[in-house]
Design a protein around this motif. Structure first.
Motif, PDB file in Angstrom:
ATOM      1  N   SER A  27     -20.865 -60.072  10.207  1.00 40.93           N
ATOM      2  CA  SER A  27     -22.238 -59.849  10.671  1.00 40.93           C
ATOM      3  C   SER A  27     -22.803 -58.512  10.226  1.00 40.93           C
ATOM      4  O   SER A  27     -23.994 -58.402   9.923  1.00 40.93           O
ATOM      5  CB  SER A  27     -22.283 -59.940  12.204  1.00 40.93           C
ATOM      6  OG  SER A  27     -21.912 -61.222  12.641  1.00 40.93           O
ATOM      7  N   ILE A  28     -21.956 -57.481  10.180  1.00 40.70           N
ATOM      8  CA  ILE A  28     -22.424 -56.133   9.887  1.00 40.70           C
ATOM      9  C   ILE A  28     -23.130 -56.041   8.536  1.00 40.70           C
ATOM     10  O   ILE A  28     -23.947 -55.150   8.295  1.00 40.70           O
ATOM     11  CB  ILE A  28     -21.234 -55.137   9.960  1.00 40.70           C
ATOM     12  CG1 ILE A  28     -21.722 -53.693  10.020  1.00 40.70           C
ATOM     13  CG2 ILE A  28     -20.281 -55.353   8.805  1.00 40.70           C
ATOM     14  CD1 ILE A  28     -22.391 -53.337  11.315  1.00 40.70           C
ATOM     15  N   TRP A  29     -22.859 -57.003   7.638  1.00 42.36           N
ATOM     16  CA  TRP A  29     -23.452 -56.972   6.298  1.00 42.36           C
ATOM     17  C   TRP A  29     -24.810 -57.673   6.240  1.00 42.36           C
ATOM     18  O   TRP A  29     -25.490 -57.613   5.214  1.00 42.36           O
ATOM     19  CB  TRP A  29     -22.484 -57.598   5.292  1.00 42.36           C
ATOM     20  CG  TRP A  29     -21.103 -57.067   5.460  1.00 42.36           C
ATOM     21  CD1 TRP A  29     -20.048 -57.688   6.061  1.00 42.36           C
ATOM     22  CD2 TRP A  29     -20.631 -55.757   5.096  1.00 42.36           C
ATOM     23  NE1 TRP A  29     -18.946 -56.866   6.084  1.00 42.36           N
ATOM     24  CE2 TRP A  29     -19.278 -55.672   5.506  1.00 42.36           C
ATOM     25  CE3 TRP A  29     -21.230 -54.672   4.455  1.00 42.36           C
ATOM     26  CZ2 TRP A  29     -18.509 -54.532   5.288  1.00 42.36           C
ATOM     27  CZ3 TRP A  29     -20.461 -53.536   4.244  1.00 42.36           C
ATOM     28  CH2 TRP A  29     -19.123 -53.462   4.667  1.00 42.36           C
ATOM     29  N   LEU A  30     -25.212 -58.323   7.329  1.00 46.70           N
ATOM     30  CA  LEU A  30     -26.478 -59.053   7.320  1.00 46.70           C
ATOM     31  C   LEU A  30     -27.682 -58.135   7.181  1.00 46.70           C
ATOM     32  O   LEU A  30     -28.739 -58.547   6.698  1.00 46.70           O
ATOM     33  CB  LEU A  30     -26.621 -59.881   8.604  1.00 46.70           C
ATOM     34  CG  LEU A  30     -25.657 -61.061   8.762  1.00 46.70           C
ATOM     35  CD1 LEU A  30     -25.811 -61.671  10.150  1.00 46.70           C
ATOM     36  CD2 LEU A  30     -25.905 -62.105   7.686  1.00 46.70           C
ATOM     37  N   THR A  31     -27.539 -56.890   7.617  1.00 41.96           N
ATOM     38  CA  THR A  31     -28.682 -55.965   7.578  1.00 41.96           C
ATOM     39  C   THR A  31     -28.480 -54.848   6.555  1.00 41.96           C
ATOM     40  O   THR A  31     -29.194 -53.846   6.597  1.00 41.96           O
ATOM     41  CB  THR A  31     -28.919 -55.341   8.964  1.00 41.96           C
ATOM     42  OG1 THR A  31     -27.711 -54.711   9.421  1.00 41.96           O
ATOM     43  CG2 THR A  31     -29.332 -56.406   9.980  1.00 41.96           C
ATOM     44  N   CYS A  32     -27.524 -55.007   5.645  1.00 35.64           N
ATOM     45  CA  CYS A  32     -27.374 -53.957   4.630  1.00 35.64           C
ATOM     46  C   CYS A  32     -28.433 -54.142   3.537  1.00 35.64           C
ATOM     47  O   CYS A  32     -29.028 -55.219   3.399  1.00 35.64           O
ATOM     48  CB  CYS A  32     -25.967 -53.948   4.047  1.00 35.64           C
ATOM     49  SG  CYS A  32     -25.548 -55.334   2.997  1.00 35.64           S
TER      50      CYS A  32
END
Length: 377
Positions: A250-255
């Motif tokens: 999930s942490i990569w969804l907003t990169c």
């Protein structure tokens, strides 16, 4: 950093699952291992993206995540032709469920798609099937990925054998210790303990219980912890439970490298952990995702109940495509984990990797000081 990193040729035991090749390449270049999720891609698209990764990952290893469910409607029906499977599956959707889905969309004034747009938006429904998934895997095996991971069930023995023949390691996500034991028997190289907090298809056991249980069940096989991990402190907690690395998503969804629309990113940045729900509303299997009117309607006791995979996904894909076209953002969901509450700013993938590593090292240093204090007492 540890034996797993040395075996895979990476610097940090941070594995980044993403459907975006740019994110995957950026994480691999930053020292972790990017893992491309291919369930929604056609074989031709997979070939293009893996060739791109080989040219743009700076020579660093990358992995591929495939979906190989043991039980789906097409398997039970014996559907073997990828050309005919989707049409057969569509015919198997009961009218009651079609009407229920249409009623949800009608409440939000979502019109049908124009004929020119078609009704099939991506390859994901086929990716869940035996025929479509098999075609995807054949393409993956033609590329030099360092790791192939089965996202939904133990991989078939033939895949493990063929991957090992070409020097590729094989992993699988598990939600129970007994799943880990089954994968050990298959000869897997990595086991990912995916806890209740995680996005997408996940089980019912929280990370503090699941990770050490899976570590014990896995024996000498390295374990990655997945679910609720997006910072160095959480990484340190996972490693202290016996994991040799972390599986993040999930942490990569907003990169910055991710392709999400700005308004969708803004929505995710504002979400809390309770804005997610574990529901069958997307794929027919328990899946942690954004809570939406669609999930609430299908989870309601008055609903006809979610259909088995991949029939439910066919309904979901059509509804989501229509909602996006109509600009009804509140109906547009998708997998996201409870870590979303800590996703509060846009960063590059490289920044996320380095921030995690720095905080991880700071946490270890702080714990060392605590240990020294205890020893002095």
């Amino acid at each position: 950093m540890n034996k797993l990193c040395r075996d895979l040729g990476i610097e940090y035991p941070i594995f980044a699952f993403s459907h975006c090749r740019d994110v995957v390449a950026a994480v691999s270049r930053a020292g972790g291992m990017g893992v491309l999720g291919v369930v929604a891609m056609s074989p031709e698209e997979i070939d293009v993206d893996l060739r791109w990764l080989e040219e743009n990952s700076g020579g660093h290893p990358y992995g591929v995540d495939v979906v190989i469910p043991v039980k789906t409607v097409d398997r039970e029906a014996g559907l073997a032709s990828s050309e005919q499977t989707l049409d057969h599956l569509k015919q198997m959707i009961p009218q009651q469920h079609r009407d229920y889905a249409e009623d949800i969309l009608r409440r939000y004034n979502v019109a049908p798609l124009p004929e020119t747009d078609g009704q099939h938006q991506d390859f994901a429904a086929e990716g869940f099937t035996a025929a479509g998934g098999g075609e995807q895997i054949e393409v993956v095996l033609n590329h030099p990925s360092s790791l192939i991971v089965s996202a939904l069930g133990p991989p078939p023995a033939w895949l493990v054998d063929r991957a090992h023949e070409r020097g590729t390691k094989v992993g699988a996500l598990v939600g129970k210790p007994q799943h880990a034991e089954r994968n050990v028997e298959l000869g897997l190289d990595v086991i990912i303990a995916q806890s209740y907090e995680a996005a997408a298809h996940t089980g019912e056991i929280g990370s503090m219980v699941l990770v050490p249980d899976v570590v014990d069940a896995a024996g000498d096989i390295p374990v990655l912890a997945a679910g609720g991990i997006g910072s160095g402190r959480q990484m340190a907690a996972a490693m202290s439970l016996g994991a040799q690395g972390v599986w993040t998503g999930s942490i990569w969804l907003t990169c910055r490298e991710a392709p999400a629309e700005p308004r969708h990113v803004e929505r995710i940045l504002e979400m809390t952990s309770t804005d997610t729900v574990r529901s069958k509303a997307q794929t027919g299997k328990p899946n942690r995702q954004i809570r939406t009117p669609w999930t609430e309607a299908w989870d309601d006791p008055s609903s006809p109940g979610a259909l088995p995979a991949p029939l439910q996904y066919i309904l979901y894909a059509d509804a989501t495509a229509r909602a996006k076209r109509a600009g009804v953002e509140e109906l547009v969901g998708g997998p996201v984990g409870q870590i979303v509450s800590r996703m509060n700013k846009v960063r590059s993938a490289g920044e996320i990797v380095l921030d995690m590593v720095e905080e991880y090292m700071d946490t270890l240093q702080r714990m060392r000081f605590q240990l020294e204090e205890l020893e002095r007492e």
